[in-house]
Design an enzyme around this catalytic site. Structure first.
Site, PDB file in Angstrom:
ATOM      1  N   ILE A  61       0.946  -0.742  -0.118  1.00 42.70           N
ATOM      2  CA  ILE A  61       0.096  -0.192  -0.473  1.00 42.70           C
ATOM      3  C   ILE A  61       0.356   1.534  -0.244  1.00 42.70           C
ATOM      4  CG2 ILE A  61      -2.477  -0.640   0.773  1.00 42.70           C
ATOM      5  CD1 ILE A  61      -1.241   0.517   3.090  1.00 42.70           C
ATOM      6  N   THR A 101       3.655   0.518   7.034  1.00 42.38           N
ATOM      7  CA  THR A 101       2.702   1.053   6.709  1.00 42.38           C
ATOM      8  C   THR A 101       1.787   1.710   6.758  1.00 42.38           C
ATOM      9  OG1 THR A 101       3.445  -1.506   5.854  1.00 42.38           O
ATOM     10  CG2 THR A 101       1.098  -1.492   6.168  1.00 42.38           C
ATOM     11  N   THR A 131      -8.331   0.961  15.342  1.00 47.03           N
ATOM     12  CA  THR A 131      -8.691  -0.312  16.870  1.00 47.03           C
ATOM     13  C   THR A 131      -8.612   0.887  17.703  1.00 47.03           C
ATOM     14  OG1 THR A 131      -6.530  -1.323  18.070  1.00 47.03           O
ATOM     15  CG2 THR A 131      -5.746   0.664  16.381  1.00 47.03           C
ATOM     16  N   ASP A 132      -9.018   0.621  19.050  1.00 43.43           N
ATOM     17  CA  ASP A 132      -9.409   0.744  19.887  1.00 43.43           C
ATOM     18  C   ASP A 132      -8.395   1.627  21.059  1.00 43.43           C
ATOM     19  OD1 ASP A 132      -8.982  -1.015  21.492  1.00 43.43           O
ATOM     20  OD2 ASP A 132     -10.537  -1.735  22.703  1.00 43.43           O
ATOM     21  N   GLU A 133      -7.334   0.756  20.521  1.00 40.05           N
ATOM     22  CA  GLU A 133      -5.838   1.024  21.100  1.00 40.05           C
ATOM     23  C   GLU A 133      -5.321   2.461  21.207  1.00 40.05           C
ATOM     24  OE1 GLU A 133      -2.538  -2.149  21.151  1.00 40.05           O
ATOM     25  OE2 GLU A 133      -4.192  -3.982  20.748  1.00 40.05           O
ATOM     26  N   TYR A 156       2.144   0.660  17.601  1.00 40.35           N
ATOM     27  CA  TYR A 156       0.949   0.296  16.672  1.00 40.35           C
ATOM     28  C   TYR A 156       0.579   1.304  17.230  1.00 40.35           C
ATOM     29  CZ  TYR A 156      -2.776  -2.103  16.160  1.00 40.35           C
ATOM     30  OH  TYR A 156      -4.407  -2.372  15.476  1.00 40.35           O
ATOM     31  N   LYS A 160      -1.276   4.125  14.711  1.00 44.68           N
ATOM     32  CA  LYS A 160      -2.861   3.743  13.907  1.00 44.68           C
ATOM     33  C   LYS A 160      -3.127   5.405  14.256  1.00 44.68           C
ATOM     34  CE  LYS A 160      -5.058   1.013  12.479  1.00 44.68           C
ATOM     35  NZ  LYS A 160      -5.151   0.176  11.594  1.00 44.68           N
ATOM     36  N   TYR A 213       1.276 -11.974  30.449  1.00 47.62           N
ATOM     37  CA  TYR A 213       2.851 -11.053  30.511  1.00 47.62           C
ATOM     38  C   TYR A 213       2.536 -10.673  31.982  1.00 47.62           C
ATOM     39  CZ  TYR A 213       4.040 -11.183  26.016  1.00 47.62           C
ATOM     40  OH  TYR A 213       4.238 -10.959  24.126  1.00 47.62           O
TER      41      TYR A 213
HETATM   42  P1  NAD Z   1      -3.455  -9.184  10.391  1.00 40.05           P
HETATM   43  O1  NAD Z   1      -1.687  -8.171  10.847  1.00 40.05           O
HETATM   44  O2  NAD Z   1      -3.869 -10.402  10.809  1.00 40.05           O
HETATM   45  O3  NAD Z   1      -3.094  -8.521   9.153  1.00 40.05           O
HETATM   46  C1  NAD Z   1      -2.681  -7.975   8.075  1.00 40.05           C
HETATM   47  C2  NAD Z   1      -2.653  -7.980   6.421  1.00 40.05           C
HETATM   48  O4  NAD Z   1      -2.087  -6.797   6.010  1.00 40.05           O
HETATM   49  C3  NAD Z   1      -1.935  -9.032   5.778  1.00 40.05           C
HETATM   50  O5  NAD Z   1      -2.665  -9.516   5.468  1.00 40.05           O
HETATM   51  C4  NAD Z   1      -1.099  -8.194   5.744  1.00 40.05           C
HETATM   52  O6  NAD Z   1      -0.192  -8.590   4.187  1.00 40.05           O
HETATM   53  C5  NAD Z   1      -1.131  -7.256   5.371  1.00 40.05           C
HETATM   54  N1  NAD Z   1      -0.280  -6.188   4.578  1.00 40.05           N
HETATM   55  C6  NAD Z   1       1.053  -5.498   5.809  1.00 40.05           C
HETATM   56  N2  NAD Z   1       1.873  -4.400   5.294  1.00 40.05           N
HETATM   57  C7  NAD Z   1       1.045  -4.354   4.019  1.00 40.05           C
HETATM   58  C8  NAD Z   1       1.731  -3.186   3.049  1.00 40.05           C
HETATM   59  N3  NAD Z   1       2.245  -1.967   3.135  1.00 40.05           N
HETATM   60  N4  NAD Z   1       0.433  -3.691   2.465  1.00 40.05           N
HETATM   61  C9  NAD Z   1      -0.131  -4.576   1.806  1.00 40.05           C
HETATM   62  N5  NAD Z   1      -0.667  -5.215   2.566  1.00 40.05           N
HETATM   63  C10 NAD Z   1      -0.107  -5.243   4.073  1.00 40.05           C
HETATM   64  O7  NAD Z   1      -4.179  -8.045  10.796  1.00 40.05           O
HETATM   65  P2  NAD Z   1      -5.412  -7.933  11.754  1.00 40.05           P
HETATM   66  O8  NAD Z   1      -5.676  -8.355  13.042  1.00 40.05           O
HETATM   67  O9  NAD Z   1      -6.429  -8.363  10.424  1.00 40.05           O
HETATM   68  O10 NAD Z   1      -5.992  -6.388  11.025  1.00 40.05           O
HETATM   69  C11 NAD Z   1      -6.262  -5.662   9.954  1.00 40.05           C
HETATM   70  C12 NAD Z   1      -6.856  -4.370  10.589  1.00 40.05           C
HETATM   71  O11 NAD Z   1      -7.841  -4.287  11.719  1.00 40.05           O
HETATM   72  C13 NAD Z   1      -5.297  -3.691  11.173  1.00 40.05           C
HETATM   73  O12 NAD Z   1      -5.878  -2.040  10.701  1.00 40.05           O
HETATM   74  C14 NAD Z   1      -5.565  -3.353  12.474  1.00 40.05           C
HETATM   75  O13 NAD Z   1      -5.236  -2.086  13.106  1.00 40.05           O
HETATM   76  C15 NAD Z   1      -7.499  -3.535  12.537  1.00 40.05           C
HETATM   77  N6  NAD Z   1      -7.505  -4.079  14.102  1.00 40.05           N
HETATM   78  C16 NAD Z   1      -7.197  -4.782  14.296  1.00 40.05           C
HETATM   79  C17 NAD Z   1      -8.146  -5.856  15.847  1.00 40.05           C
HETATM   80  C18 NAD Z   1      -7.659  -7.036  16.050  1.00 40.05           C
HETATM   81  O14 NAD Z   1      -7.787  -7.750  17.633  1.00 40.05           O
HETATM   82  N7  NAD Z   1      -7.323  -7.978  15.349  1.00 40.05           N
HETATM   83  C19 NAD Z   1      -8.555  -5.151  16.801  1.00 40.05           C
HETATM   84  C20 NAD Z   1      -9.576  -3.615  16.092  1.00 40.05           C
HETATM   85  C21 NAD Z   1      -7.931  -3.179  15.031  1.00 40.05           C
HETATM   86  P1  TYD Z   2      -2.377  -9.389  22.031  1.00 40.09           P
HETATM   87  O1  TYD Z   2      -2.937 -10.951  21.199  1.00 40.09           O
HETATM   88  O2  TYD Z   2      -0.977  -9.061  21.703  1.00 40.09           O
HETATM   89  O3  TYD Z   2      -3.467  -8.125  21.647  1.00 40.09           O
HETATM   90  P2  TYD Z   2      -3.325  -6.449  22.430  1.00 40.09           P
HETATM   91  O4  TYD Z   2      -2.000  -6.295  22.931  1.00 40.09           O
HETATM   92  O5  TYD Z   2      -2.827  -5.670  20.746  1.00 40.09           O
HETATM   93  O6  TYD Z   2      -4.278  -5.666  23.229  1.00 40.09           O
HETATM   94  O7  TYD Z   2      -2.505  -9.240  23.850  1.00 40.09           O
HETATM   95  C1  TYD Z   2      -3.681  -9.564  23.999  1.00 40.09           C
HETATM   96  C2  TYD Z   2      -3.332  -9.423  25.905  1.00 40.09           C
HETATM   97  O8  TYD Z   2      -2.848 -10.932  26.251  1.00 40.09           O
HETATM   98  C3  TYD Z   2      -2.443  -8.725  26.361  1.00 40.09           C
HETATM   99  O9  TYD Z   2      -2.798  -7.658  27.103  1.00 40.09           O
HETATM  100  C4  TYD Z   2      -0.894  -8.930  26.527  1.00 40.09           C
HETATM  101  C5  TYD Z   2      -1.320 -10.478  26.824  1.00 40.09           C
HETATM  102  N1  TYD Z   2      -0.677 -11.794  25.720  1.00 40.09           N
HETATM  103  C6  TYD Z   2       0.552 -12.092  26.928  1.00 40.09           C
HETATM  104  O10 TYD Z   2       0.328 -12.448  28.518  1.00 40.09           O
HETATM  105  N2  TYD Z   2       1.197 -12.789  26.924  1.00 40.09           N
HETATM  106  C7  TYD Z   2       1.094 -12.764  24.940  1.00 40.09           C
HETATM  107  O11 TYD Z   2       1.985 -13.785  25.074  1.00 40.09           O
HETATM  108  C8  TYD Z   2       0.549 -12.228  24.570  1.00 40.09           C
HETATM  109  C9  TYD Z   2       0.680 -12.026  22.618  1.00 40.09           C
HETATM  110  C10 TYD Z   2       0.460 -11.723  24.601  1.00 40.09           C
END
Ligand code: NAD
Ligand code: TYD
Length: 350
Positions: A61, A101, A131-133, A156, A160, A213
């Protein structure tokens, strides 16, 4: 009718979103632009890859020339922007990858869309998935609302937050047709096993330590990934331009309680003696800058658009565990090779 540039469709949330849009809207054309980083996997889309309204492009992207060319070729009317570097721990070791990215990549998509759409925004949508983060860390009480001031604390979440600000700047400056949603932690099938839930499922299957953790007292608000995709669908079609919507599960768990629930369900499913998996729990060094608590107030989304989560957590987690137990090949494949190196470095022998 829409022709949609969906970014990051081979990732966890992106694959569910792609599946939902490709199957629910056969009249739309979906072009999935994904770099296929370690987190992207075309196996996540196997069941829909031959659909006539779905196309895959491997690319970055941040490559503005490529994004411009795709706009020209496909005449996109909408962007569903999901691509990101998404793992907090990796952002601590390699922040620049996240800034590149998440910040530069988002800006390049906005720029290409702006050049292509000009000032005619009829039937155009730029939907940024966030994200809510970005709101930072809560104490023991209170919730994040759409009015909560941004206070990101990890590379991160800061990247975002920066991307959210740029998206909003395009709305205020150019009246660009943006929508943003900020969601809580997702879980479900195809979740890469670097995140807490799939990592623990994988380790329980393999009788490996479950790294917690700190004291395990941090709280996250977990939402089943298909409910997130449904929320995005509703906001995409009915949400107001220029607005932000919080999406959350009303489902707060401390990490330790969550991992114990996983252990309990997995002992039953694997027919192991009660208490077997809990013995794998291992407290490890805390994450740097570890946010204490996230919790979403999703009242706006409920009142305006009628969205509510459909699954109770115990049911969602049970479905998720079943998926991993039935898809061991997927799990073996994604945890081979570089995953092993990442794991050894991150968990330092645990
Ligand atoms: P993920 O890491 O599983 O997937 C990310 C995807 O983006 C992958 O397929 C990767 O190949 C692609 N990608 C990374 N860099 C790229 C680049 N430079 N160009 C093109 N493609 C690229 O992430 P996810 O957990 O599915 O999260 C997706 C979105 O949702 C993100 O924007 C994240 O911030 C947001 N989000 C995630 C969560 C969660 O709990 N996972 C919660 C809230 C919001
Ligand atoms: P994670 O799944 O990495 O999501 P996020 O940090 O984006 O919320 O982690 C969820 C919670 O779990 C977070 O408080 C960190 C904790 N955690 C562990 O305790 N051990 C682990 O190995 C990982 C990956 C996360």
């Amino acid at each position: 009718m829409h022709t949609i540039l969906l970014t990051g469709g081979a990732g966890f949330i992106g694959s569910h979103l792609t599946r939902l849009f490709v199957t629910k809207y056969p009249e739309y054309k979906i072009v999935n632009l994904d770099k296929l980083t370690y987190a992207g996997n075309l196996e996540n889309l196997k069941d829909i890859e031959d659909k006539p309204n779905y196309h895959f492009v491997k690319g970055d992207i941040t490559d503005l020339a490529l994004v411009r060319q795709l706009f020209k070729e496909h005449q996109f009317t909408a962007v569903l922007h999901c691509a990101a570097e998404s793992h907090v721990d990796r952002s601590i070791t390699d922040p620049l990858a996240f800034i590149n990215t998440n910040v530069v990549g988002t800006a390049s998509l906005l720029q290409a869309a702006k050049e292509f759409w000009g000032t005619d925004f009829s039937n155009k949508i730029f939907y940024h998935i966030s994200t809510d983060e970005v709101y930072g860390s809560l104490g023991e009480t209170g919730f994040f609302t759409e009015q909560t001031a941004y206070d990101p604390r990890s590379p991160y979440s800061a990247s975002k937050a920066a991307s959210d600000h740029i998206v909003r700047a395009f709305y205020h400056t150019y009246h660009f047709p943006v929508k943003i949603s900020n969601c809580s932690n997702n879980y479900g099938p195809y979740h890469f096993p670097e995140k807490l839930i799939p990592l623990c499922i994988h380790n329980i299957i393999n009788n490996k330590p479950l790294p917690i953790y700190g004291k395990g007292e941090n709280v996250r608000d977990w939402l089943f990934v298909e409910d997130h995709a449904r929320a995005i669908d509703v906001i995409f079609h009915k949400g107001r331009i220029g607005e932000t919507y919080n999406i959350g599960g009303h489902n707060e768990w401390t990490n330790i309680a969550l991992v114990k629930e996983l252990c309990k369900q997995m002992d039953e499913k694997l027919r192991r003696e009660k208490g077997t998996s809990e013995k794998l729990i291992t407290y490890v060094k805390d994450r740097a800058g570890h946010d204490l608590r996230y919790a979403i107030d999703a009242t706006k989304l409920k009142n305006e658009l009628g969205w509510l989560p459909s699954l109770q957590f115990e049911e969602g987690i049970s479905k998720t565990i079943d998926w991993y137990l039935n898809n061991k090949e997927w799990l073996d494949e994604v945890t081979s090779g570089n995953y092993q190196k990442y794991y050894a470095k991150q968990y330092d022998g645990v």
